[in-house]
Design an enzyme around this catalytic site. Structure first.
Site, PDB file in Angstrom:
ATOM      1  N   LYS A 167      -0.453   4.905   4.473  1.00 23.63           N
ATOM      2  CA  LYS A 167      -1.446   4.042   5.120  1.00 23.63           C
ATOM      3  C   LYS A 167      -1.003   3.746   6.549  1.00 23.63           C
ATOM      4  CE  LYS A 167      -4.184  -0.166   4.594  1.00 23.63           C
ATOM      5  NZ  LYS A 167      -5.428   0.551   4.959  1.00 23.63           N
ATOM      6  N   HIS A 178       0.847  -1.189   0.000  1.00 20.73           N
ATOM      7  CA  HIS A 178       0.000   0.000   0.000  1.00 20.73           C
ATOM      8  C   HIS A 178       0.883   1.239   0.000  1.00 20.73           C
ATOM      9  CE1 HIS A 178      -4.112  -1.543   0.577  1.00 20.73           C
ATOM     10  NE2 HIS A 178      -3.548  -2.512   1.263  1.00 20.73           N
TER      11      HIS A 178
END
Length: 231
Positions: free
Chosen positions: A142, A138
């Site tokens: 995040k 990600h």
């Protein structure tokens, strides 16, 4: 229908942009600073709100749910990283007689992917020569690692095959919207299952689909209940 957005970051802005397609008018927006300790969620401010969509931060979710329940406002929760508080959240929903839809991932593709991964694990259960892994990447901003989606994937794998160890890892780098990979490997061959998101729009549309569905309902639901009719 009147929609409130809690957590007015990138996902919140995208939900607002797409909301009219789902019959919603965004009547209230709360960014993280404005809603510190849930102070932005009051019965007065949320009067007339049909449903709230929460894409805030893990540390705020339980308080948000408890205050929404007190205000009698239904909710969709897309924030991850707080599931250790799930039972308290369910109690709040029950006590407040509201409807809430929770999912670690509101992508339709990811929810189908979860079922494919569970089935693969069931099929491999008799064959102990295969090692299993679960990996994700990600964007660097995040906040939770591993993500709620990866944890859910591993949970489904272990439900299907409790005795197999699943090596789990996460990467956080750049601006990647998200990819999840599940694999089974032996001396003979490798099978890899992978889901790659192209952007955030799929998550926003899933959350709005859930928001439209939960208006007027009571109880705790998962997004899969909507997609697969409870089966």
């Amino acid at each position: 229908m009147n929609l409130a957005i809690i957590g007015y970051g990138k996902m919140g802005h995208l939900v607002e942009q797409l909301a009219p397609e789902y019959g919603f008018e965004v009547s209230l927006r709360l960014d993280i600073a404005e809603n510190e300790n849930g102070r932005g969620i009051t019965r007065e401010r949320f009067r007339g709100i049909d449903v709230a969509v929460d894409f805030s931060i893990p540390g705020a979710v339980l308080t948000d749910i408890e205050r929404l329940s007190s205000a009698g406002v239904n909710a969709v929760i897309g924030t991850t990283g707080w599931t250790e508080q799930m039972e308290r959240a369910k109690t709040a929903v029950e006590n407040g007689h509201i409807g809430l839809v929770w999912s670690p991932n509101f992508s339709i593709g990811v929810n189908v992917f979860l079922r494919l991964v569970a089935e693969a694990s069931r099929q491999f259960a008799p064959y102990k020569e295969y090692g299993a892994w679960a990996w994700e990447i990600h964007h660097s901003t995040k906040k939770d690692a591993p993500s709620g989606t990866l944890l859910k994937l591993v949970e489904e794998m272990k439900k299907a095959d409790p005795l197999r160890r699943v090596d789990t890892s996460s990467s956080r780098a750049g601006a990647h919207p998200g990819a999840h990979e599940i694999g089974f490997d032996s001396a003979a061959d490798t099978i890899t299952l992978r889901h790659t998101a192209r952007g955030r729009e799929g998550f926003a549309r899933g959350a709005l689909t859930a928001a439209k569905w939960v208006v007027g309902k009571k109880g705790w639901f998962e997004f899969s209940d909507i997609l697969f009719d409870g089966h």
